[in-house]
Design a protein around this motif. Structure first.
Motif, short mmCIF file in Angstrom:
data_model
loop_
_atom_site.label_atom_id
_atom_site.label_comp_id
_atom_site.label_asym_id
_atom_site.label_seq_id
_atom_site.Cartn_x
_atom_site.Cartn_y
_atom_site.Cartn_z
N SER A 1 0.85 -1.21 0.00
CA SER A 1 0.00 0.00 0.00
C SER A 1 0.87 1.25 0.00
O SER A 1 0.58 2.23 -0.71
CB SER A 1 -0.92 0.02 1.22
OG SER A 1 -1.81 -1.06 1.19
N SER A 2 1.94 1.24 0.77
CA SER A 2 2.86 2.39 0.83
C SER A 2 3.52 2.60 -0.53
O SER A 2 3.64 3.75 -1.01
CB SER A 2 3.93 2.18 1.88
OG SER A 2 3.34 2.06 3.16
N ILE A 3 3.93 1.51 -1.16
CA ILE A 3 4.57 1.62 -2.48
C ILE A 3 3.58 2.17 -3.49
O ILE A 3 3.92 3.05 -4.32
CB ILE A 3 5.14 0.25 -2.93
CG1 ILE A 3 6.34 -0.14 -2.05
CG2 ILE A 3 5.55 0.28 -4.39
CD1 ILE A 3 6.88 -1.52 -2.30
N ILE A 4 2.33 1.69 -3.44
CA ILE A 4 1.30 2.18 -4.36
C ILE A 4 1.07 3.67 -4.13
O ILE A 4 0.99 4.45 -5.09
CB ILE A 4 -0.01 1.37 -4.21
CG1 ILE A 4 0.18 -0.04 -4.74
CG2 ILE A 4 -1.17 2.04 -4.93
CD1 ILE A 4 -0.98 -0.98 -4.51
N VAL A 5 0.97 4.09 -2.87
CA VAL A 5 0.75 5.50 -2.56
C VAL A 5 1.93 6.32 -3.08
O VAL A 5 1.76 7.40 -3.69
CB VAL A 5 0.51 5.71 -1.05
CG1 VAL A 5 0.57 7.19 -0.67
CG2 VAL A 5 -0.81 5.11 -0.64
N VAL A 6 3.14 5.86 -2.84
CA VAL A 6 4.33 6.58 -3.30
C VAL A 6 4.31 6.67 -4.83
O VAL A 6 4.61 7.73 -5.41
CB VAL A 6 5.61 5.91 -2.77
CG1 VAL A 6 6.85 6.47 -3.46
CG2 VAL A 6 5.71 6.06 -1.28
N LEU A 7 3.97 5.57 -5.48
CA LEU A 7 3.93 5.58 -6.96
C LEU A 7 2.85 6.52 -7.47
O LEU A 7 3.05 7.26 -8.45
CB LEU A 7 3.71 4.17 -7.51
CG LEU A 7 4.92 3.23 -7.43
CD1 LEU A 7 4.54 1.83 -7.90
CD2 LEU A 7 6.08 3.75 -8.25
N VAL A 8 1.66 6.50 -6.82
CA VAL A 8 0.58 7.39 -7.23
C VAL A 8 1.03 8.84 -7.03
O VAL A 8 0.81 9.70 -7.90
CB VAL A 8 -0.73 7.05 -6.47
CG1 VAL A 8 -1.77 8.15 -6.67
CG2 VAL A 8 -1.27 5.72 -6.91
N VAL A 9 1.65 9.14 -5.92
CA VAL A 9 2.12 10.51 -5.67
C VAL A 9 3.19 10.87 -6.71
O VAL A 9 3.21 12.00 -7.25
CB VAL A 9 2.65 10.65 -4.22
CG1 VAL A 9 3.38 11.95 -4.02
CG2 VAL A 9 1.52 10.51 -3.24
N ILE B 1 3.54 9.64 -9.73
CA ILE B 1 2.88 9.82 -11.03
C ILE B 1 2.16 11.16 -11.04
O ILE B 1 2.22 11.91 -12.04
CB ILE B 1 1.93 8.65 -11.34
CG1 ILE B 1 2.71 7.38 -11.59
CG2 ILE B 1 1.05 8.95 -12.53
CD1 ILE B 1 1.89 6.15 -11.78
N ALA B 2 1.50 11.48 -9.92
CA ALA B 2 0.78 12.76 -9.86
C ALA B 2 1.77 13.92 -9.96
O ALA B 2 1.52 14.93 -10.64
CB ALA B 2 -0.03 12.84 -8.58
N LEU B 3 2.89 13.85 -9.31
CA LEU B 3 3.90 14.90 -9.40
C LEU B 3 4.48 15.00 -10.81
O LEU B 3 4.69 16.11 -11.33
CB LEU B 3 5.02 14.64 -8.39
CG LEU B 3 4.71 15.02 -6.94
CD1 LEU B 3 5.84 14.61 -6.04
CD2 LEU B 3 4.45 16.50 -6.80
N ILE B 4 4.74 13.86 -11.38
CA ILE B 4 5.29 13.88 -12.74
C ILE B 4 4.26 14.50 -13.69
O ILE B 4 4.60 15.32 -14.52
CB ILE B 4 5.69 12.46 -13.19
CG1 ILE B 4 6.87 11.96 -12.38
CG2 ILE B 4 6.01 12.42 -14.64
CD1 ILE B 4 7.28 10.56 -12.65
N LEU B 5 3.01 14.16 -13.59
CA LEU B 5 1.98 14.71 -14.45
C LEU B 5 1.81 16.21 -14.19
O LEU B 5 1.61 17.00 -15.12
CB LEU B 5 0.64 14.02 -14.24
CG LEU B 5 0.49 12.64 -14.84
CD1 LEU B 5 -0.85 12.01 -14.46
CD2 LEU B 5 0.61 12.70 -16.35
N TYR B 6 1.90 16.59 -12.95
CA TYR B 6 1.76 18.01 -12.62
C TYR B 6 2.90 18.81 -13.28
O TYR B 6 2.67 19.88 -13.82
CB TYR B 6 1.70 18.18 -11.10
CG TYR B 6 1.68 19.59 -10.68
CD1 TYR B 6 0.52 20.37 -10.85
CD2 TYR B 6 2.79 20.22 -10.13
CE1 TYR B 6 0.50 21.69 -10.46
CE2 TYR B 6 2.78 21.51 -9.72
CZ TYR B 6 1.62 22.25 -9.89
OH TYR B 6 1.60 23.56 -9.49
N PHE B 7 4.10 18.31 -13.12
CA PHE B 7 5.22 19.06 -13.69
C PHE B 7 5.23 18.97 -15.22
O PHE B 7 5.64 19.90 -15.89
CB PHE B 7 6.55 18.55 -13.14
CG PHE B 7 6.77 18.99 -11.71
CD1 PHE B 7 6.85 20.36 -11.41
CD2 PHE B 7 6.92 18.09 -10.68
CE1 PHE B 7 7.08 20.76 -10.12
CE2 PHE B 7 7.16 18.54 -9.39
CZ PHE B 7 7.25 19.85 -9.10
#
Length: 167
Positions: free
Chosen positions: A147-155, A157-163
């Motif tokens: 779950s932690s890895i998924i959250v980190v990956l989602v964050v 991905i969200a950061l990469i998409l934001y930038f």
């Protein structure tokens, strides 16, 4: 005869002991009369009369004694039969007791074996419970890690998409 009469039941014993005393006194009287006649060496006819009457009394006493002896022998045989029957019953009871003890011994061995098996199963169940508890803990820990890895990956991905989208 005196001992036999004393060993009988009280109601029969009194009668037989009275007869026995009477016979003993008759015997003593005859003995004393015989001594008196033998020592006096009186006339031969009186002596012959006494011997004949004494023999007749002796014959009746002998027949009476023979009858009592036969009864005593029969009672003795009956007692022997009862003793043999009691002994047979005792041996059967002893044999039955030995058989029961053997069965109880086998049952005890069976119960002891079942007890040992139960303790072995209980030990195995305890080990299995520990293993399952450890496995459950590892599963929970692995779920948290995933779950932690998924959250980190989602964050990430969200950061990469934001930038990427903001430039």
């Amino acid at each position: 005869m005196d001992l036999e009469a004393r060993s009988l039941q009280p109601n029969v014993k009194a009668v037989l002991l009275a007869k026995l005393r009477e016979y003993k006194s008759d015997l003593n009287n005859l003995k004393s009369e015989h001594k008196r006649l033998a020592s006096a060496n009186s006339n031969q006819a009186a002596r012959d009369d006494l011997l004949e009457s004494g023999m007749a009394d002796a014959m009746s006493v002998s027949a009476n004694q023979r009858g009592r002896l036969m009864m005593s022998t029969e009672r003795l045989n009956e007692s022997s039969d009862r003793i043999k029957e009691s002994r047979r019953t005792m041996l059967e009871t002893e044999e039955l007791g030995v058989s029961i003890l053997q069965d109880l011994h086998l049952q005890r061995q069976s119960l002891l074996h079942a007890n040992d098996t139960l303790h072995g199963v209980d030990d195995n169940i305890s080990k299995s419970k520990k293993i399952l508890t450890n496995m459950s803990r590892r599963m929970s820990r692995n779920k948290w890690i995933i779950s932690s890895i998924i959250v980190v990956l989602v964050v990430a991905i969200a950061l990469i998409l934001y930038f990427k989208l903001s430039k």
